[in-house]
Design an enzyme around this catalytic site. Structure first.
Site, PDB file in Angstrom:
ATOM      1  N   GLU A 181      23.555 -53.303   3.338  1.00 26.71           N
ATOM      2  CA  GLU A 181      23.100 -53.145   1.626  1.00 26.71           C
ATOM      3  C   GLU A 181      22.069 -52.002   1.741  1.00 26.71           C
ATOM      4  OE1 GLU A 181      22.422 -57.020   0.353  1.00 26.71           O
ATOM      5  OE2 GLU A 181      24.246 -57.633   0.771  1.00 26.71           O
ATOM      6  N   ARG A 194      26.521 -57.274   8.464  1.00 21.12           N
ATOM      7  CA  ARG A 194      25.675 -57.741   7.664  1.00 21.12           C
ATOM      8  C   ARG A 194      24.361 -58.711   7.969  1.00 21.12           C
ATOM      9  NH1 ARG A 194      26.698 -61.179   2.670  1.00 21.12           N
ATOM     10  NH2 ARG A 194      25.854 -63.445   2.814  1.00 21.12           N
ATOM     11  N   HIS A 231      20.231 -57.959   4.040  1.00 18.87           N
ATOM     12  CA  HIS A 231      21.532 -57.806   4.603  1.00 18.87           C
ATOM     13  C   HIS A 231      21.672 -56.351   5.064  1.00 18.87           C
ATOM     14  CE1 HIS A 231      23.323 -61.679   2.520  1.00 18.87           C
ATOM     15  NE2 HIS A 231      22.912 -61.902   3.652  1.00 18.87           N
ATOM     16  N   HIS A 237      19.456 -57.329  -3.251  1.00 20.50           N
ATOM     17  CA  HIS A 237      20.699 -57.243  -2.463  1.00 20.50           C
ATOM     18  C   HIS A 237      21.767 -56.293  -3.219  1.00 20.50           C
ATOM     19  CE1 HIS A 237      20.216 -60.503   0.687  1.00 20.50           C
ATOM     20  NE2 HIS A 237      19.410 -60.933  -0.386  1.00 20.50           N
ATOM     21  N   GLU A 275      21.168 -58.376  -7.397  1.00 17.84           N
ATOM     22  CA  GLU A 275      22.193 -57.785  -6.780  1.00 17.84           C
ATOM     23  C   GLU A 275      22.307 -56.312  -7.636  1.00 17.84           C
ATOM     24  OE1 GLU A 275      24.069 -58.580  -4.164  1.00 17.84           O
ATOM     25  OE2 GLU A 275      23.843 -60.661  -4.009  1.00 17.84           O
TER      26      GLU A 275
END
Length: 418
Positions: free
Chosen positions: A177, A232, A174, A302, A379
């Site tokens: 990020e 994104r 993405h 991510h 994440e």
């Protein structure tokens, strides 16, 4: 650099008004409010920018960036259904300005792991790190983006040409990020730097081959640095639409096209016209399948939310893999090792049940399609103070603690496969 925000009738350049973009953190209290938030995704496409998506639980907020022209109306909409919210970021542009790269680098030995880097700098890093550790590292092109940019990988192999089990890590899928390629580069360098001197790193690299892609979506990443920091998706052309790009993490060829993946070409979670439509996904996955190795781990890094998520992602009601208990055991070791450094807390568990359902995701393909038992989506920092605009002073701490986490995971795998 300013934000460009898509409205239904075209693009609005974030000029002086753009400096007043705010990100709201919305706190649902019950199932009906969760459903209302979910309905906003399609109804307000092009007016607001979802930073996080409605979760399966009221314990998690939904973070949405709102332009100043729509702010009062949007607040009124939330208040009309009793949704509580708070200001997460008062001035988005100010944070963007603070974190935009303005430096250049020379060789890997001089590489500054404490700042964000451009695509060209990351490309140079992959070349330099392969030169610096030429006895261990091979650099190769694993894919090419839709705009023709190279996606380079590093293959780390200490055991000659014998067949060994392998690990695959990637960052930057993405585009917005930025902490993920920075973290992947840091932990890669630490493993190489510590090989031969640190017993854990040495044992890990002597047990597994590694294939590492620091930046899996270069077109989108470049676009975040030139036009839209909050972009994104990929930058592929969508037939019959002015809206570009596909969400690559809804485009993987396993359980494609289900929950949490939009059919709208303008949506940030657009799944694409068909599975693996994006060369960034298709070519990378095909290379892995053709590489004649048994992959035991697949990690897609991510941000943000501080989560360590295992399959399944496509459905919260799906029967969990029989490996679920071992997924949890390995995850616990990883997040405990991470927390031991600075006290940063992560939550772990099955992706859809812990966060939200999203189909066509990398973590599910890594587990089912590639056969990598320890497949995770991680994440990284933070939990919402800065979101995607994590300040540069948090890059190194994120790298340091994540390195301890992946070491703990790899040590768990060493115990199983040695």
């Amino acid at each position: 650099m300013k934000i460009f925000f898509l409205w239904s009738l075209g693009s609005l350049s974030a000029n002086s008004q753009g400096d007043r973009y705010k990100t709201l953190s919305i706190h649902p209290r019950d199932e009906s409010q969760l459903k209302f938030l979910s309905s906003l995704e399609s109804e307000l496409e092009g007016k607001v920018n979802f930073w996080t998506y409605p979760s399966t639980t009221t314990q998690r907020s939904t973070d949405i960036m709102v332009p100043p022209q729509f702010l009062d109306e949007f607040k009124g909409l939330l208040e009309s259904v009793g949704l509580e919210f708070s200001i997460m970021i008062n001035d988005v542009q100010a944070l963007i300005d603070e974190t935009t790269p303005s430096r250049s680098i020379d060789a890997a030995a001089d590489f500054d792991y404490s700042v964000y880097h451009t695509y060209d700098e990351i490309q140079q890093w992959t070349a330099d790190i392969a030169t610096q550790y030429s006895s261990l590292v091979e650099r190769f092109q694993i894919a090419e983006s839709s705009e023709g940019r190279q996606i380079n990988a590093l293959r780390i192999r200490t055991g000659g040409f014998g067949t060994r089990k392998a690990v695959y890590w990637q960052g930057g899928l993405h585009a917005r990020e930025w902490i993920t390629p920075a973290t992947v580069m840091y932990i890669t360098n630490k493993l190489l730097e510590n090989y031969g001197t640190d017993s854990d790193a040495t044992e890990i690299l002597d047990t597994f081959d590694f294939v590492i892609v620091p930046l899996a979506n270069p077109d989108g990443y470049v676009y975040t640095m030139t036009d839209d920091r909050m972009w994104r998706k990929t930058r592929s052309v969508n037939s019959g639409s002015a809206c570009r790009g596909v969400d690559p993490n809804r485009n993987y060829p396993y359980q494609w096209g289900g929950q949490g993946a939009s059919t709208s070409k303008c949506a940030s979670t657009y799944r694409g016209p068909n599975q693996a439509s994006e060369p960034e996904v298709a070519e990378t996955t095909q290379w892995l399948l053709d590489s004649n190795q048994e992959y035991v781990s697949f990690i897609d890094f991510h941000s943000y939310s501080q989560l360590w998520l295992a399959p399944w992602s496509y459905s919260a009601s799906a029967i969990l893999p029989q490996e679920k208990d071992d997924h949890d055991a390995a995850s616990a070791k990883a997040v405990n090792a991470l927390q031991s450094v600075y006290g940063t807390t992560y939550t772990y568990g099955p992706s859809a049940r812990t966060l939200y359902a999203a189909s066509g995701c990398s973590v599910d393909w890594g587990f089912q399609g590639l056969g990598a038992k320890y497949s995770y989506v991680v994440e990284l920092r933070d939990k919402g103070q800065y979101g995607f605009l994590l300040p540069e002073n948090q890059i190194l701490p994120t790298g340091v603690e994540t390195y301890e986490a992946v070491k703990a995971l790899c040590q768990h795998m060493v115990e199983e496969y040695n």
